[in-house]
Each structure stands twice: as structure tokens, then as C-alpha cells.
Design a protein around this motif. Structure first.
Motif, mmCIF file in Angstrom:
data_model
loop_
_atom_site.group_PDB
_atom_site.id
_atom_site.type_symbol
_atom_site.label_atom_id
_atom_site.label_comp_id
_atom_site.label_asym_id
_atom_site.label_seq_id
_atom_site.Cartn_x
_atom_site.Cartn_y
_atom_site.Cartn_z
ATOM 1 N N VAL A 155 1.179 4.284 -2.863
ATOM 2 C CA VAL A 155 0.979 5.712 -2.571
ATOM 3 C C VAL A 155 2.210 6.515 -2.976
ATOM 4 C CG1 VAL A 155 0.634 7.375 -0.717
ATOM 5 C CG2 VAL A 155 -0.677 5.264 -0.733
ATOM 6 N N THR A 191 2.594 9.615 -5.660
ATOM 7 C CA THR A 191 3.212 10.874 -5.241
ATOM 8 C C THR A 191 4.364 11.246 -6.155
ATOM 9 O OG1 THR A 191 2.620 10.363 -2.955
ATOM 10 C CG2 THR A 191 4.256 12.076 -3.296
ATOM 11 N N ILE A 249 0.834 -1.208 0.000
ATOM 12 C CA ILE A 249 0.000 0.000 0.000
ATOM 13 C C ILE A 249 0.866 1.255 0.000
ATOM 14 C CG2 ILE A 249 -1.687 1.318 1.333
ATOM 15 C CD1 ILE A 249 -2.847 -1.345 2.272
ATOM 16 N N ILE A 250 1.882 1.278 0.837
ATOM 17 C CA ILE A 250 2.742 2.461 0.927
ATOM 18 C C ILE A 250 3.513 2.675 -0.367
ATOM 19 C CG2 ILE A 250 4.757 3.418 2.101
ATOM 20 C CD1 ILE A 250 3.742 2.250 4.665
#
Length: 387
Positions: free
Chosen positions: A305, A309, A301-302
Motif C-alpha cells: 500500500v 501511495t 500488505i502495508i
């Protein structure tokens, strides 16, 4: 200049704290170091840009690579411009690297905790004193995924006094050197000697309490050491011999599996090769696998993200570069008129990582005298100067 120099110092301190946090497996140290590192890098960006520009200029060699030389001179003359351009990308990359470092630190910390709470991958209990334990260990080593197996004596002894409302416990006679190849963590053996009984705090005995263990052939007065690991009550072989003499005792087989200990199929292989339904085979692989799956999902998940970004940051840089190209139209024209190729102009802008230049706010005045460190201050002079 003082602010930028202080920023570099703070960034180095933050880097050191981050490394210390990862080495000590303390997440809070990693987080504090990351914050200091990001703030220091942001404050020291102009100085870092100048240093990078000087390095590029030195590597470019002027006449050998004129595009690199020109880009380096532009960066050195206007470090604020390059610092403003690279700030967003740098923050994104730094924050992403910090998050991943934090995840790695957390994962290492949790793995250390898992190793301390369940230092043995597979335990085979119920081996009688009359059984051929060496043969069982040899057969266990032939199972797929097994690295090592060690036989550990187990004995039931009386204990006095006890605040746990019991008068008998089962202790393992452990030689740290012999069991080291099968343990994920040796924290459960810290403080073990011939005068110490190591056990968990759920037995209700306080640290340093004096107890007496009574076996079939003798007794021993020991001092309690409370450990957080999951090996259970442990004594040395010398104490076990004092309690039971040469009398045979029950045995336990400790097995270490390959990899990180999360393969749950190894326990089935051990059962198959032992061919003893009466033996109790237990494993910690299920808990380890569940934990690793949770960490993997969080990491996925990170990373997703961070990828989004990074795309947003790159889009912003592309837009800034496009605006800079339009604002430096005359400079590009002069370069093209003097024989610079399109690819060289493109490499010039990519090398500089241009943002809206300082001279955009100095129209009709000298770009060269516009403050590089304080680009918002007015310029003096009357002649705009290009590269």
C-alpha cells in the motif's frame, strides 16, 4: 515564523515520544509521537526549507556550483512554494516510516510477550533421578540448531494452604545465573529468592500469600509471588535442598535454539540425538512461527500500500514540476540565453522541487515582494522579477 518554529519544536517532541514508545515497546506512545511529529513537520516546513536552502547554498559555494547557489536562493526567497511541493511527499514518507516503526514496535512487543509466556524453546521432561542428565545435555547440544542446554531439578512437593483444590505441585529448582543462557525472558524469575515461591496466577494463590511446601526431608514456609511468565512454579536450589536434602530428584532439560526460536525442525533433531522415546519433548517454536508469519503478511500488505501511495505522490510532484516549468518559461529562456545548459536547468528544478510559484498569482507585480510566508496575499510593485 512563530508557527514554523513551534512546528519544529512539536516535531522534536513527537520524535522523542516515538523513540520512547519504541524503547518501551508501547504502541500507543509510538502512535501519539508519530502524530505530533507529522503535524510539527508540516507546520515547520517553511523554516526547514529555509534551513535546507541555506545549507545547500553553503555547500554549493556560489561560484563553484552556480546551479545549487541559484536553487538555494530561490528556495530561501520562496519557502512556501517549496514547502507546498514537498508536503505531500513528506507526509507519505513520514506516514510510511511511522507505520513501519509501529509494526516493528508491535512485533517487538509481541515477541517480548511470547518470550515471557514461553521463555524456554524446548523442554525435555521425564528424566529420572538415576539417568545421566549431564550426558543427555551434552548430546542435546550436538543437535542441529541448538545453542545451549541446561539441566534443572524438578520435585513434587505438598503445598498448604491452596485455593486451587490441590495439595501437591511440581516445582523447578532454578538458579537464575545458570538458566540465563537458555531463557528468552527472565520475567518468570522476577522476585525469586530463598523466601519466595514464584508461580502463575492460574494456581489460585494471591500475591503475598503465605504457603508451606513439604518435601521428603523437610518443609519451607514461603511467600507467593504471582508471575505472568510461563516457567511454572519455581523455587531456588536452597529451598529445594531444604525440602529434599541430598536426595536425588527428577530432572528437566531446558534447551535454547538458534535464531528467533521459530525453527520447528530443531525439536526433531533433539529427539533424534537423545534416542529416548520415553522422554517428553515439547517446544514453543510452532506458536512463535505462526505469530511471525502473521506479522510478515501484515507487513507485506502495508509495504505494498505504501508503495502505491508513493507512486501517486511522485506522479503529483512530476505534474507540479511540469506546470512550474511552463510558468517559468521566461526565466528558463534567460538562463539558457546566458549560457546555462539544459542539464543545469533540469538540476535547478529538481533541486528546488518546484511547485506553482508565488508569482503565478502576482502577474504584473513584483515577485520579489510577494510574501514568502503568506503567498496568498497580494503583491506590490509593477516589475516581475525572475531568477
Amino acid at each position: 515564523m512563530r508557527t514554523a518554529a513551534a512546528g519544529v519544536v512539536v516535531a522534536l517532541i513527537g520524535l522523542g515520544i516515538t523513540w520512547l514508545g519504541m524503547w518501551a515497546q508501547v504502541v500507543i506512545y509510538t502512535a501519539v509521537g508519530a502524530v505530533l511529529m507529522v503535524l510539527g513537520v508540516l507546520a515547520g516546513l517553511p523554516l526547514l526549507v529555509v534551513g535546507g536552502a541555506r545549507l545547500v547554498e553553503w555547500l554549493g559555494g556560489g561560484a563553484r556550483r552556480p546551479v545549487l547557489h541559484l536553487a538555494a536562493r530561490n528556495l530561501a526567497r520562496n519557502p512556501g512554494r517549496a514547502a507546498a511541493t514537498t508536503a505531500s511527499l513528506l507526509v507519505t514518507v513520514t506516514v510510511g516510516a511511522t507505520l513501519l516503526s509501529g509494526i516493528a514496535t508491535t512485533n517487538a512487543s509481541m515477541n517480548a510477550i511470547m518470550g515471557a509466556s514461553a521463555p524456554v524453546d524446548i523442554r525435555v521432561d521425564g528424566i529420572a533421578a538415576a539417568d545421566d542428565a549431564a550426558a543427555l545435555a551434552a548430546r542435546a547440544k550436538t543437535a542441529d540448531g541448538v545453542e545451549q542446554a541446561v539441566v534443572v531439578p524438578v520435585l513434587d512437593v505438598g503445598i498448604t494452604p491452596s485455593d486451587y483444590e490441590i495439595d501437591e505441585i511440581t516445582v523447578s529448582a532454578v538458579d537464575p545465573a545458570e538458566v540465563a543462557p537458555v531463557l528468552r525472558s527472565d520475567k518468570g524469575l522476577e522476585g525469586l529468592d530463598d523466601d519466595t515461591l514464584v508461580l502463575a496466577n492460574d494456581y489460585g494463590l494471591a500475591e503475598g500469600a503465605a504457603v508451606t511446601l513439604t518435601g521428603s526431608r523437610g518443609s519451607a514456609e514461603l511467600t507467593v509471588h504471582v508471575a505472568e511468565a510461563g516457567l511454572g512454579p519455581v523455587v531456588t536450589p536452597a529451598v529445594a535442598e531444604e525440602l529434599t536434602g541430598q536426595e536425588p530428584t527428577a530432572l528437566s532439560l531446558w534447551v535454547r535454539t538458534a535464531g528467533d526460536g521459530t525453527d520447528t525442525s530443531v525439536v526433531d533433531s533433539v529427539r533424534d540425538v537423545l534416542q529416548r522415546p520415553d522422554l517428553v519433548v515439547s517446544t514453543s517454536a510452532t506458536e512463535r512461527a505462526s505469530f511471525n508469519n502473521q506479522v510478515s503478511r501484515i507487513v507485506t500488505i502495508i509495504v505494498a500500500v505504501l508503495a502505491f501511495t508513493l507512486l501517486i505522490t511522485l506522479s503529483g510532484l512530476a505534474n507540479t514540476t511540469d506546470v512550474s516549468v511552463l510558468e517559468r518559461f521566461r526565466e528558463i529562456g534567460v538562463l539558457r540565453a546566458t549560457g546555462v545548459q539544459r542539464g543545469q536547468v533540469r538540476r535547478l528544478f529538481i533541486t528546488e522541487r518546484c511547485s506553482p510559484p508565488c508569482w503565478a498569482g502576482c502577474s504584473g507585480r513584483s515577485w520579489g515582494r510577494c510574501s514568502a510566508w503568506r503567498p496568498w496575499l497580494p503583491c506590490s510593485g509593477s516589475t516581475p522579477r525572475t531568477a
